[in-house]
Design a protein around this motif. Structure first.
Motif, PDB file in Angstrom:
ATOM      1  N   ALA B   3       0.840  -1.201   0.000  1.00  0.00           N
ATOM      2  CA  ALA B   3       0.000   0.000   0.000  1.00  0.00           C
ATOM      3  C   ALA B   3       0.875   1.252   0.000  1.00  0.00           C
ATOM      4  N   LEU B   4       2.086   1.107  -0.552  1.00  0.00           N
ATOM      5  CA  LEU B   4       3.083   2.164  -0.498  1.00  0.00           C
ATOM      6  C   LEU B   4       2.657   3.422  -1.251  1.00  0.00           C
ATOM      7  N   ALA B   5       2.137   3.248  -2.450  1.00  0.00           N
ATOM      8  CA  ALA B   5       1.742   4.390  -3.266  1.00  0.00           C
ATOM      9  C   ALA B   5       0.684   3.923  -4.244  1.00  0.00           C
ATOM     10  N   ARG B   6      -0.031   4.897  -4.800  1.00  0.00           N
ATOM     11  CA  ARG B   6      -1.140   4.520  -5.665  1.00  0.00           C
ATOM     12  C   ARG B   6      -0.666   3.961  -7.005  1.00  0.00           C
ATOM     13  N   SER B  50       7.540   4.673   4.361  1.00  0.00           N
ATOM     14  CA  SER B  50       6.114   4.643   4.005  1.00  0.00           C
ATOM     15  C   SER B  50       5.543   6.056   3.894  1.00  0.00           C
ATOM     16  N   PHE B  51       6.187   7.023   4.519  1.00  0.00           N
ATOM     17  CA  PHE B  51       5.759   8.427   4.409  1.00  0.00           C
ATOM     18  C   PHE B  51       6.538   9.128   3.292  1.00  0.00           C
ATOM     19  N   PRO B  54       6.027   7.819  -0.857  1.00  0.00           N
ATOM     20  CA  PRO B  54       4.871   8.285  -1.651  1.00  0.00           C
ATOM     21  C   PRO B  54       4.788   9.808  -1.731  1.00  0.00           C
ATOM     22  N   MET B  55       5.243  10.515  -0.696  1.00  0.00           N
ATOM     23  CA  MET B  55       5.114  11.968  -0.752  1.00  0.00           C
ATOM     24  C   MET B  55       6.151  12.584  -1.690  1.00  0.00           C
TER      25      MET B  55
END
Lengths: 490, 284
Positions: B3-6, B50-51, B54-55
């Motif tokens: 679920a790391l990034a879309r 995990s932050f 994706p950011m």
């Protein structure tokens, strides 16, 4: 008679007072702050409903340049914040610049003199710069409901609380389930015979931290004796809050974590499955403001509270009918129905270079350069305007960034001697396009709810800043001449 | 699965018998070179980034490497791990400049990689990294090692005590601490080999050869890689600037947003602060 000043500030709330203080500290005196009400304080003057408090921690929701060791609680009561603002005005020498009971009726850019002409209920001003500091949450919104005018009981908006109406033993209808409603419900539940909550959509809540909500005398004395402890707390809260941003742009793991935590809290607080189902939001978390938990669920489960999970639709005499077909006889109706944020009223009063209003310029939604300027309106700085609201952090941080921007713009004009600065259409297009890209796929636009961040006319995110608060300061706290037409003197 | 990034690219490549998983996300065309993320001991992309992953992917191309055990029981070296990074970079960003970010042991790997690939590594971020393992660290590792086998409950508590900053721990309940970080990634054998490597770090020669525009991030309350190590990197790397954040070693869990924005800001304009600058932390 028209008074000449360098800067007219419209509104004496957090933004207007903050700018006034910063101007004074620079030794700058040629400004007035025009305030339509009887006192300073903005939303914290207007909102006096029982239970009013700020759901952003007080040590963050305050000026970085006026830290206050004496906040009584993490979520400071509204009256305390109002007093903090009044103290700021008095102690910083801003009082002499504030004009109370002075409602702006028109502000017009005069091309020939390259100045603003500001008309009010209490005199006229001519100014080189105008700063609007009117806030998002100043103009109350009442829903258009059939029969409302003929309601047999008393009715008022939470931001215009009628303290003359006793609620003891009364049957009270509470319309709305936003930030004000969840704070006022526990107070209503305590005194009223019966409370009916009309809910269009259920709110999500932050999970209570379990830490003591009040500051002890010892903590407050430490903050006074050792201000670095206050600064450290402020930083902690700020960065913790920033950590909630990724869920707004749907980073899957972080969105899921936020949603699950909030739903688990609901599960633990409300055991009745039927009530819990009604209190379970039907949209994605963050699409509407996530609220401070307080005692909302604890009040909701009390015997004298009824949750009507549909909108108030019609009034007949003293009977309130819901869209879901239920009817309730009520003595008092309290509207916690929010404010006009997407179409601010001040925009109808301001006329730019070609004589048309800011509202006309914004007929397809608020837009800007740097969330502060817009073409056609030279030397006008709009605080708390387009894309400045935050769903996850303190608006005071945004306000301070905008104050920095304005001060650097004044410095620039002063240093270069240009006649005026005006945002270019190209700069605004680029800014609007960039923010549209950042908003794509966010919970505000695709979370399956109606919120006050999105302009209903265009379905564009015009109220909220779609990035970290820090990033707002990074991009929008210094005047950037490249985004402006710089008019030289004749 | 993750679920790391879309929108996520991922794969596994073989590097000398090690199965190295990589992830990539974010626009491939853009003004900024891709940034390669290297996690620390007991971490993974999901565990430590995990932050940040994706950011950062919202503003640029991001590539990450899940370090993996080489086959056999041979003593693990920085070079083993560096080769895994090189293999992923060569596959996912075969030409042009890259930025590299390493955290903890990942910072050691990143520094060494940057020294050996000065032609590729344009920008470098070293988060809670070090040059040479010192006695304070050896002593700490001795105690950890003894407890790991002998008293797993005490080992877990000591790990929390060491990983998180004193102020962070002081304000949290045991329940909150139980969910604040995921359990370590990697088999016990691999974790033991990494622990052994942590004892033998000495990259002084490599660090002296780094030419990248570098941001060194130290953590005020770090007990595992105390801040003097980050200061040593700040002194040793020619084009370095230094930022200190109020956190323990577990910066990626304590202050992920502050880390992310420090990195995003640096990568958007690496030379904004000249070499030698001590960058003040944001004062909200």
């Amino acid at each position: 008679m028209t008074e000449q000043v360098e800067v007219v500030v419209i509104g004496a709330g957090f933004a207007g007072i903050g700018l006034g203080i910063r101007l004074k500290r620079r030794g700058f005196d040629s400004f007035v702050v025009l305030e339509r009400a009887h006192d300073v304080g903005g939303t914290w003057r207007d909102n006096t409903y029982p239970g009013v408090a700020c759901d952003v921690p007080a040590h963050l929701y305050s000026y970085s340049f006026r830290l206050n060791p004496n906040w009584s609680a993490v979520q400071a009561p509204g009256a305390e914040i109002w007093q903090y603002l009044r103290d700021g005005v008095r102690e910083e020498g801003v009082t002499e610049h504030v004009r109370l009971n002075t409602e702006v009726t028109a502000a017009r850019w005069d091309e020939s003199s390259a100045r603003w002409q500001v008309e009010t209920s209490n005199g006229s001003w001519s100014a080189k710069f105008v700063v609007t500091a009117c806030g998002h949450l100043s103009d109350t919104r009442l829903p258009d409901i059939e029969g409302l005018d003929a309601f047999a009981g008393e009715l008022f908006h939470t931001a215009r609380w009628n303290h003359g109406v006793p609620l003891e033993g009364k049957r009270v209808g509470l319309v709305g389930t936003g930030a004000s409603a969840v704070q006022v419900l526990p107070e209503l539940q305590r005194v009223a015979a019966e409370v009916v909550v009309f809910q269009r959509s259920a709110p999500y809540f932050f999970v209570p931290s379990g830490r003591r909500p009040e500051f002890s005398a010892a903590q407050k004395r430490l903050f006074a004796r050792y201000p670095a402890a206050m600064r450290e707390l402020r930083s902690e809260v700020f960065w913790y809050s920033e950590g909630n941003f990724p869920a707004r742009v749907r980073v899957p793991a972080l969105l899921e974590r936020a949603r699950n935590a909030s739903l688990r809290y609901l599960e633990s607080a409300v055991t009745d499955p039927e009530l819990r189902a009604k209190l379970t939001p039907d949209y994605e978390i963050g699409c509407k403001r996530i609220l401070g938990p307080g005692r909302y669920y604890a009040s909701m489960v009390q015997d004298n509270v009824t949750l009507e999970a549909s909108a108030l639709s019609r009034i007949e005499g003293s009977t309130a009918h819901s869209a879901g077909g239920a009817a309730f006889d009520l003595d008092v109706l309290v509207f916690a129905t929010g404010f006009d944020a997407t179409e601010p009223r001040f925009a109808t009063l301001i006329r730019g270079r070609d004589g048309s209003t800011l509202a006309e310029s914004w007929s397809d939604g608020m837009k800007s350069t740097a969330s502060i300027s817009t073409p056609g309106f030279p030397n006008l700085f709009i605080t708390n305007g387009a894309n400045t609201s935050l769903g996850h952090n303190s608006s005071v941080y945004i306000i301070e960034s905008q104050i920095d921007y304005i001060l650097s713009a004044l410095d620039y004009v002063d240093a270069t001697g240009v006649a005026f600065v005006e945002a270019t259409p190209e700069g605004e297009h680029a800014y609007v396009d960039d923010l549209a890209r950042r908003s794509e796929g966010s919970v505000w636009l695709s979370g399956g709810c109606h919120n006050w961040y999105v302009d209903p006319r265009t379905q564009t995110l015009t109220v909220t800043w779609p990035d970290f608060a820090y990033q707002f300061r990074e991009e929008n706290s210094r005047f950037d001449p490249a985004s402006y037409h710089l008019a030289t003197r004749e | 699965m993750t679920a790391l990034a879309r929108e996520l690219d991922q794969g596994v490549i073989d590097v000398g018998g090690a199965s190295v998983r990589w992830f990539a996300a974010g626009a491939t065309s853009g003004p900024l070179p891709p940034v390669v993320l290297i996690h620390g001991t007991g971490g993974s992309t999901e565990g430590h980034f995990s932050f940040v992953f994706p950011m950062l992917a919202r503003t640029q191309r991001v590539i990450s490497v899940d370090l993996a055990p080489p086959p056999g029981n041979a003593e693990l070296t920085v070079d083993d791990l560096e080769r895994q990074v090189a293999a992923v970079v060569d596959r996912e960003a075969p030409t042009g400049p890259v930025s590299v970010l390493g955290y903890s042991l990942g910072a050691v790997v990143a520094a060494s990689y940057a020294a050996h690939h000065a032609d590729r590594v344009q920008n470098l971020v070293l988060v809670a990294g070090w040059i040479t393992t010192d006695t304070q660290q050896l002593l700490r590792q001795d105690v950890q090692q003894q407890l790991r086998g002998g008293d797993p409950v005490a080992f877990k508590k000591l790990s929390l005590l060491l990983a998180f900053g004193v102020p962070f721990l002081a304000k949290r309940s045991f329940d909150e601490l139980a969910t604040v970080a995921p359990p370590p990634s990697g088999t016990p054998e691999f974790l033991a080999r990494l622990a052994s490597l942590n004892r033998r770090i000495d990259i002084a020669d490599e660090v002296a050869a780094i030419r990248a525009v570098t941001l060194v991030i130290g953590c005020t309350h770090d007990l595992m890689v105390p801040r003097h190590h980050s200061l040593a990197l700040f002194g040793a790397i020619e084009d370095a600037r230094y930022l200190e954040l109020s956190s323990g070693h577990a910066l990626v869990f304590e202050r992920p947003a502050e880390l992310h924005l420090a990195v995003r800001t640096f990568l958007s304009q690496p030379s904004r602060h000249p070499a030698g600058t001590v960058i003040p932390a944001e004062q909200p």
